[in-house]
Scaffold this motif. Structure first.
Motif, PDB file in Angstrom:
ATOM      1  N   ARG A  26       0.817  -1.222   0.000  1.00  0.00           N
ATOM      2  CA  ARG A  26       0.000   0.000   0.000  1.00  0.00           C
ATOM      3  C   ARG A  26       0.846   1.266   0.000  1.00  0.00           C
ATOM      4  O   ARG A  26       0.436   2.311  -0.485  1.00  0.00           O
ATOM      5  N   ARG A  27       2.045   1.178   0.593  1.00  0.00           N
ATOM      6  CA  ARG A  27       2.939   2.344   0.616  1.00  0.00           C
ATOM      7  C   ARG A  27       3.556   2.609  -0.752  1.00  0.00           C
ATOM      8  O   ARG A  27       4.127   3.659  -0.992  1.00  0.00           O
ATOM      9  N   ILE A  28       3.490   1.603  -1.633  1.00  0.00           N
ATOM     10  CA  ILE A  28       4.231   1.661  -2.897  1.00  0.00           C
ATOM     11  C   ILE A  28       3.323   1.886  -4.108  1.00  0.00           C
ATOM     12  O   ILE A  28       3.685   2.607  -5.038  1.00  0.00           O
ATOM     13  N   THR A  29       2.130   1.286  -4.066  1.00  0.00           N
ATOM     14  CA  THR A  29       1.190   1.385  -5.195  1.00  0.00           C
ATOM     15  C   THR A  29       0.921   2.844  -5.566  1.00  0.00           C
ATOM     16  O   THR A  29       0.770   3.696  -4.680  1.00  0.00           O
ATOM     17  N   GLY A  30       0.895   3.124  -6.873  1.00  0.00           N
ATOM     18  CA  GLY A  30       0.566   4.464  -7.363  1.00  0.00           C
ATOM     19  C   GLY A  30       1.737   5.434  -7.330  1.00  0.00           C
ATOM     20  O   GLY A  30       1.575   6.610  -7.641  1.00  0.00           O
TER      21      GLY A  30
ATOM     22  N   LEU B  38       2.740  -4.454  -9.115  1.00  0.00           N
ATOM     23  CA  LEU B  38       1.758  -3.602  -8.433  1.00  0.00           C
ATOM     24  C   LEU B  38       1.120  -2.678  -9.456  1.00  0.00           C
ATOM     25  O   LEU B  38       1.695  -2.400 -10.504  1.00  0.00           O
ATOM     26  N   THR B  39      -0.059  -2.149  -9.118  1.00  0.00           N
ATOM     27  CA  THR B  39      -0.750  -1.301 -10.095  1.00  0.00           C
ATOM     28  C   THR B  39      -0.220   0.124 -10.056  1.00  0.00           C
ATOM     29  O   THR B  39       0.174   0.626  -9.005  1.00  0.00           O
ATOM     30  N   ASP B  40      -0.200   0.741 -11.230  1.00  0.00           N
ATOM     31  CA  ASP B  40       0.088   2.159 -11.343  1.00  0.00           C
ATOM     32  C   ASP B  40       1.447   2.549 -10.754  1.00  0.00           C
ATOM     33  O   ASP B  40       1.570   3.510  -9.992  1.00  0.00           O
TER      34      ASP B  40
END
Ligand SMILES: [Zn+2]
Length: 234
Positions: free
Chosen positions: A189-193, A219-221
């Motif tokens: 979650r810290r990395i996505t996007g 991971l996405t995006d």
């Protein structure tokens, strides 16, 4: 226990006898640097960061998607760059990686490809090796780069779950097979996007960077850029 005592002794020696230049080992470093004035001017800088296409990007193109890639120095055997890398990796000169990362991060900060970086993640060592060495040299470089760029670092963003065999004398495909699955993304979650800056000490074949990149790109995006302290001949 022995390793702990050894680190304590090294720290104490550093306090008593300030260290010499991490590259030449002869002169005293300047303030806020691990290098002497001569080495600051004479180490072979690549200046790859000034060009969107450079020998580093050419070596990585087609293997995974990235925004920008650069290495600070050319790695040449039996020169102060090799001694510098050796001292950083094996002789406890982790502060040299921190200083160099900080300086390079400041240079990259305003350049196309690097302005949008959100987070810095180092290539991890296997926990056994990190325990033996007492630190991960790439994490110290990542910390410096993050400071210079003014963004956070996520030192445990990737973890190495499998030791990889020596990469020399292997074909590109064998090297990739050897490293794929060796890295796992933590706290996704810290990395996505985010636009991630992936950091390693030396780029040789790029197999390790490729395996890390392929794990992150699941991971996405995600956007990815690459910085290493040095680039060696493939
Ligand atoms: Zn020097």
């Amino acid at each position: 226990m022995f390793a702990l005592a050894q680190h304590y002794v090294e720290d104490l020696l550093d306090l008593l006898y300030p260290q010499l230049c991490a590259a030449c080992g002869i002169h005293h470093p300047t303030r806020d640097s691990a290098l002497c004035v001569t080495c600051q001017f004479e180490l072979p800088r690549t200046d790859f960061h000034l060009f969107s296409e450079n020998p580093m990007t050419r070596r990585l193109t087609g293997r995974f998607a990235f925004e920008a890639a650069t290495a600070m120095f050319y790695f040449v055997k039996d020169t102060p760059v090799q001694y510098l890398l050796h001292r950083i990796k094996y002789q406890g000169r982790k502060e040299a990686a921190l200083h160099l990362g900080r300086h390079y991060g400041r240079e990259l900060k305003e350049l196309p490809g690097y302005t949008t970086i959100d987070l810095v993640i180092p290539v991890p060592l296997h926990p056994t090796r990190e325990h033996q060495r007492g630190y991960n040299q790439s994490a110290w470089l990542a910390r410096g780069l993050a400071e210079g760029l003014g963004v956070p670092v996520h030192e445990r963003g990737l973890s190495r779950v499998r030791k990889t065999e020596t990469q020399t004398h292997k074909s590109r495909q064998q090297r990739l097979d050897n490293t794929v699955g060796a890295f796992v993304v933590q706290e996704q979650r810290r990395i996505t996007g985010k636009h991630i800056l992936l950091v390693d000490d030396v780029m040789t074949t790029g197999a390790t960077l490729e395996a890390c990149a392929l794990s992150l790109l699941q991971l996405t995006d995600i956007k990815l850029s690459i910085v290493t302290l040095a680039i060696a001949q493939d």
